[in-house]
Design an enzyme around this catalytic site. Structure first.
Site, short mmCIF file in Angstrom:
data_model
loop_
_atom_site.label_atom_id
_atom_site.label_comp_id
_atom_site.label_asym_id
_atom_site.label_seq_id
_atom_site.Cartn_x
_atom_site.Cartn_y
_atom_site.Cartn_z
N ARG A 212 -7.57 -4.89 -3.12
CA ARG A 212 -7.06 -4.53 -1.67
C ARG A 212 -7.60 -4.96 -0.45
O ARG A 212 -7.91 -4.48 0.55
CB ARG A 212 -7.36 -2.84 -1.61
N CYS B 173 -3.67 5.97 -1.44
CA CYS B 173 -5.07 6.03 -1.62
C CYS B 173 -5.59 5.93 -0.13
O CYS B 173 -5.39 4.79 0.38
CB CYS B 173 -5.83 5.16 -2.44
N GLU C 197 -8.66 2.05 2.81
CA GLU C 197 -7.54 1.34 2.11
C GLU C 197 -6.34 1.36 3.16
O GLU C 197 -5.82 0.27 3.39
CB GLU C 197 -6.89 1.86 0.85
C1 LIG Z 1 2.91 7.58 -2.19
C2 LIG Z 1 2.37 6.11 -2.16
C3 LIG Z 1 1.89 5.68 -3.10
C4 LIG Z 1 1.37 4.30 -3.08
N1 LIG Z 1 0.97 3.47 -4.15
C5 LIG Z 1 0.36 2.14 -4.00
C6 LIG Z 1 -0.06 1.57 -5.38
O1 LIG Z 1 0.00 1.89 -6.29
N2 LIG Z 1 -0.82 0.56 -4.80
C7 LIG Z 1 -0.92 -0.11 -3.60
O2 LIG Z 1 -1.58 -1.25 -3.56
N3 LIG Z 1 -0.60 0.40 -2.59
C8 LIG Z 1 0.06 1.60 -2.72
N4 LIG Z 1 0.33 2.32 -1.49
C9 LIG Z 1 0.15 1.88 -0.21
C10 LIG Z 1 1.27 1.16 0.35
O3 LIG Z 1 2.68 1.52 -0.16
C11 LIG Z 1 1.00 -0.29 0.50
O4 LIG Z 1 -0.04 -0.65 1.13
C12 LIG Z 1 2.55 -0.92 1.24
O5 LIG Z 1 2.13 -2.28 1.08
C13 LIG Z 1 2.59 -0.64 2.71
O6 LIG Z 1 3.66 -1.29 3.03
P1 LIG Z 1 4.29 -0.93 4.55
O7 LIG Z 1 5.38 -2.02 4.49
O8 LIG Z 1 4.70 0.49 4.49
O9 LIG Z 1 3.16 -1.37 5.57
P2 LIG Z 1 2.48 -0.58 6.63
O10 LIG Z 1 2.12 0.81 6.45
O11 LIG Z 1 3.85 -0.60 8.00
O12 LIG Z 1 1.39 -1.71 7.10
C14 LIG Z 1 0.36 -1.70 6.51
C15 LIG Z 1 -0.49 -2.86 6.89
O13 LIG Z 1 0.14 -4.00 6.72
C16 LIG Z 1 0.20 -4.59 8.20
N5 LIG Z 1 1.72 -5.29 8.12
C17 LIG Z 1 2.81 -4.62 7.88
N6 LIG Z 1 3.96 -5.55 7.71
C18 LIG Z 1 3.24 -6.78 8.34
C19 LIG Z 1 3.88 -8.26 8.48
N7 LIG Z 1 5.14 -8.38 8.44
N8 LIG Z 1 2.95 -9.19 8.87
C20 LIG Z 1 1.84 -8.77 9.15
N9 LIG Z 1 1.25 -7.56 8.86
C21 LIG Z 1 1.89 -6.52 8.37
C22 LIG Z 1 0.12 -3.53 9.11
O14 LIG Z 1 -0.42 -4.16 10.62
C23 LIG Z 1 -0.90 -2.62 8.46
O15 LIG Z 1 -2.30 -3.35 8.74
C24 LIG Z 1 0.86 3.74 -1.70
C25 LIG Z 1 1.47 4.55 -0.80
C26 LIG Z 1 2.04 5.73 -0.73
C27 LIG Z 1 2.63 6.45 0.33
#
Ligand SMILES: Cc1cc2nc3c(=O)[nH]c(=O)nc-3n(C[C@H](O)[C@H](O)[C@H](O)COP(=O)(O)OP(=O)(O)OC[C@H]3O[C@@H](n4cnc5c(N)ncnc54)[C@H](O)[C@@H]3O)c2cc1C
Length: 377
Positions: free
Chosen positions: A174, A275, A371
């Site tokens: 992570r 998480c 995380e």
């Molecule tokens: C119900 C649920 C289940 C989940 N299960 C998992 C799992 O099984 N495994 C796991 O690893 N994660 C899991 N996650 C966490 C999440 O899905 C991941 O971290 C995912 O990658 C977040 O994507 P996002 O586009 O919503 O990012 P955001 O929440 O919008 O951003 C997350 C981070 O990434 C950065 N970011 C986003 N886009 C960019 C970009 N284009 N360039 C640079 N930085 C960027 C942001 O600044 C921030 O720091 C879960 C979340 C939820 C709500």
């Protein structure tokens, strides 16, 4: 009132507003001064030249892994670029470049549909392709780091494009170099994926593996008698099942989706960001010390020689599971997931997270690390 204006290029959408909402699956109220959706790579340079990135900048994807501030006095940049392109094929592998704005699970669905293997365990992880390298997303024993060839970025501070190969990304559990480099806007990620039949096992191996898969699938489901009769799933067995090569990627994807739908809190129903904390990694020696005081401590191997302590166990052991503080609760089954049970604000989430960290530190001498990305301003 919200104002929408276009500058420099028809491919840039800037929305300025005193209270433009920042979407987040935790459901805290949050807004920013300005929101920009990037629809083409060249417009990033144009925005940089017009000094748009000189003030505070947040790069966002789908908002599934953040707690945004109540008000961000700066610019929030997202990617609206969603194309997929195949760069080359070699020995049954392909380099597939995907733009950051594509929903992650759409891409996983695409790879499975086109008979590529490797990402199916990561089905239904919410969010975008661009965010996936930040935390090196993972599930059921797989992480994207195993398949990332390179990550193409725009540096919002220098105005330069930068490409990171897999080694440069410094992926770990992570974590990645991008967590320390919030000025980088990920434009696209190139994956190196194998075709499903690229190194096909023999028929004998296949039938043996399928028999093992069937046994594992059956043994993964257990009937728990207390407190009342219910079915539970062994995640270790599911992980072993998903590692069997002969099980088709499509079948694995179906299983992962079914399990996730059954076991995870849907943010559309109750606000959460998955998480909240990572499972802390400690040395074997530290584990032995803890085991002498807490014999029931839950942990996993973290190769090559460290141990990963269950964050759920740590939080449960400090009495937080199921408890609510000003609208924020720790899930009773998976206390590492914080829930927005009633109009929680970013401040109350930060406060509750800090209380949990303090309690774990006091009792076990272990520092929990978030995380999720917490944006404070
Ligand atoms: C119900 C649920 C289940 C989940 N299960 C998992 C799992 O099984 N495994 C796991 O690893 N994660 C899991 N996650 C966490 C999440 O899905 C991941 O971290 C995912 O990658 C977040 O994507 P996002 O586009 O919503 O990012 P955001 O929440 O919008 O951003 C997350 C981070 O990434 C950065 N970011 C986003 N886009 C960019 C970009 N284009 N360039 C640079 N930085 C960027 C942001 O600044 C921030 O720091 C879960 C979340 C939820 C709500």
């Amino acid at each position: 009132m919200q104002r929408k204006k276009q500058i420099n290029s028809p491919k840039v959408e800037r929305m300025t507003s005193a209270s433009h909402p920042i979407k987040n699956s935790f459901g805290v109220k949050s807004s920013c001064k300005e929101l920009v959706a990037i629809e083409s790579e060249s417009t990033l340079s144009e925005l940089w030249a017009s000094r748009v990135f000189e003030g505070p900048v947040i790069v966002l994807g789908g908002g599934y892994n953040i707690i945004p501030p109540t008000f961000f006095d700066g610019i929030v940049v997202t990617s609206a670029m969603t194309s997929i392109s195949h760069k080359s094929d070699r020995n049954g592998s392909s380099l597939i470049t995907v733009e950051a704005g594509l929903p992650w699970d759409d891409f996983v669905g695409y790879t499975v549909q086109h008979s590529y293997t490797g990402l199916e365990n990561l089905s239904l992880i919410p969010g975008t392709v661009g965010a996936a390298p930040i935390n090196n997303i993972g599930a059921y024993g797989a992480e994207i780091s195993e398949h990332v060839e390179s990550v193409h970025c725009f540096n919002t501070k220098t105005g330069k494009f930068e490409t990171f190969n897999n080694g440069d990304c410094k992926f770990s559990y992570r974590n990645s170099v991008f967590k320390e480099r919030p000025e980088l806007f990920i434009i696209s990620v190139t994956f190196n994926l194998k075709k499903e039949n690229a190194d096909k096992p023999s028929i004998t191996t296949t039938s043996k593996e399928l028999a093992r898969a069937a046994l594992l699938a059956l043994s993964a489901i257990r009937v728990k008698k207390h407190p009342k009769l219910k079915l539970t799933i062994s995640f270790d067995k599911i992980r072993d099942f998903l590692n069997i090569r002969s099980v088709p990627a499509k079948a694995k994807r179906h299983i992962v989706k079914a399990i996730r739908r059954k076991t995870l809190n849907d943010p559309r129903i109750i606000g959460n960001s998955g998480c909240f904390f990572k499972c802390p990694i400690i040395s074997s020696q530290k584990l032995e010390e803890l085991k002498s005081k807490f014999p029931d401590i839950e942990y996993f191997d973290h190769p090559p020689s460290e141990k990963k302590i269950s964050a759920c166990w740590l939080i449960r052991s400090t009495g937080f599971a199921g408890n609510t503080f000003q609208g924020v609760a720790c899930d009773i089954n998976r206390p590492v997931v914080l829930l927005n049970v009633e109009n929680a604000s970013a401040e109350t989430v930060f406060h509750h997270a800090l209380s949990i960290k303090d309690a774990v530190k006091d009792k076990f001498g272990i520092t929990l690390e978030e995380e999720v990305t917490l944006f404070t301003q």
